[in-house]
Design an enzyme around this catalytic site. Structure first.
Site, PDB file in Angstrom:
ATOM      1  N   PRO A 161       0.828  -1.218   0.000  1.00  0.00           N
ATOM      2  CA  PRO A 161       0.000   0.000   0.000  1.00  0.00           C
ATOM      3  C   PRO A 161       0.858   1.262   0.000  1.00  0.00           C
ATOM      4  O   PRO A 161       1.791   1.383   0.789  1.00  0.00           O
ATOM      5  CB  PRO A 161      -0.791  -0.100   1.308  1.00  0.00           C
ATOM      6  N   GLU A 162       0.544   2.179  -0.914  1.00  0.00           N
ATOM      7  CA  GLU A 162       1.211   3.481  -0.968  1.00  0.00           C
ATOM      8  C   GLU A 162       0.164   4.541  -0.633  1.00  0.00           C
ATOM      9  O   GLU A 162      -0.953   4.206  -0.236  1.00  0.00           O
ATOM     10  CB  GLU A 162       1.832   3.685  -2.350  1.00  0.00           C
ATOM     11  N   ARG A 208       1.959 -11.022   5.691  1.00  0.00           N
ATOM     12  CA  ARG A 208       3.409 -11.126   5.914  1.00  0.00           C
ATOM     13  C   ARG A 208       3.863 -10.539   7.234  1.00  0.00           C
ATOM     14  O   ARG A 208       5.037 -10.662   7.603  1.00  0.00           O
ATOM     15  CB  ARG A 208       4.148 -10.502   4.739  1.00  0.00           C
ATOM     16  N   HIS A 261      -5.182 -14.809   8.998  1.00  0.00           N
ATOM     17  CA  HIS A 261      -4.224 -13.706   8.955  1.00  0.00           C
ATOM     18  C   HIS A 261      -4.676 -12.501   9.763  1.00  0.00           C
ATOM     19  O   HIS A 261      -4.068 -11.440   9.690  1.00  0.00           O
ATOM     20  CB  HIS A 261      -3.960 -13.295   7.505  1.00  0.00           C
TER      21      HIS A 261
END
Ligand SMILES: [Zn+2]
Length: 279
Positions: A2-3, A113, A94
């Site tokens: 994500p930016e 992650r 997750h």
């Protein structure tokens, strides 16, 4: 990863649910999210806090509480937030944290992650924290002249300079490549070598790429999704990112992919030349 546009999309997706709500329960199931602090301790601190506002700075989400404290969330590689009615969110291996709110909603944090972070800051700690790490907001007060000042004298490549969050906040691998294509600048040009006209092009290119990303509610590649579970559409708007071998839409030349400082970098070898001579 994500930016700025993806984080901004997440912000607008959770702000309506979080703002004005009180946290009635908090569960943090992954110690990595809040280390070095104990997850139970941070969860206990969050209980009872009332959210005043959800803001964004660079790629950080800033959850401001009535107490003056702030929860600073960074999604890093694969973090995302999901909202739903209390107890309605499906099980998820997750999921790393859940906030239950007094308005009957849950906000869940998911991270495959596990590089994302939640930091609970005391009143007064936010500004020094951000000042140390982030340059100006590209859609805020960043002028072309200010951008020129941040690039001046730097021998590092444009790509590396723009990935550095202290140059300009919020850009990552995707939007740097897109911005440089709009600006017709080669990613390996030394950052300090641009003339005023080129900096002005870069300034416009950065803002154009980011605005388009926000308009399309981010790019859904791999793990990014909006807080309502839907996908963004920015991936359909890429001019160079992930388009190696496909024709440049400006000149038809196949887009090239190379590596700059270990990062996959996409550009048009004709529109974005090293020499200042786009003949
Ligand atoms: Zn081209």
């Amino acid at each position: 990863m994500p930016e700025l546009p993806e984080v901004e999309t997440v912000r607008t997706g959770v702000a309506g649910v979080l703002e004005g709500a009180r946290i009635t329960d908090a569960t943090i199931s992954d110690p990595r999210l809040v280390r070095p602090f104990a997850p139970e301790l941070v969860a206990a601190e969050l209980r009872g806090e009332r959210v005043l506002a959800v803001e964004r700075r660079g790629k950080y989400l800033i959850v401001r509480f009535e107490s003056g404290r702030v929860l600073l969330i960074h999604l890093r590689m694969t973090g995302s937030l999901l909202v739903g009615d209390s107890g309605s969110l499906a099980d998820d291996p997750h999921r790393r944290a859940v906030l239950s709110l007094d308005n009957g909603s849950d906000v869940a944090y998911r991270d495959v992650r596990r590089f994302g972070t939640w930091e609970l800051l005391e009143p007064g700690e936010l500004q020094p924290y951000l000042r140390k790490r982030l340059g100006p907001e590209p859609l805020g007060r960043l002028s072309s002249r200010r951008l020129a000042g941040r690039l001046a004298g730097r021998r590092t490549s444009l790509k590396a300079a723009l990935l550095d969050q202290r140059t300009v906040a919020g850009l990552g691998n995707i939007y740097v490549d897109e911005a440089l294509w709009y600006a017709r600048l080669h990613p390996l040009r030394p950052a300090g070598s641009l003339d005023d006209e080129e900096v002005a092009r870069l300034h416009r290119g950065i803002r154009r790429a980011l605005r388009l990303g926000i308009e399309r509610q981010g790019a859904s590649l791999r793990d990014y999704a909006r807080p309502d579970g839907a996908s963004g559409a920015m991936q359909d708007e890429f001019r160079v990112y992930g388009r190696d071998g496909q024709p440049c839409e400006r000149c038809g030349t196949p887009i090239t992919k190379t590596r700059v400082g270990g990062r996959g970098t996409h550009y048009c070898p004709r529109c974005q030349q090293m020499a200042d001579d786009p003949s």
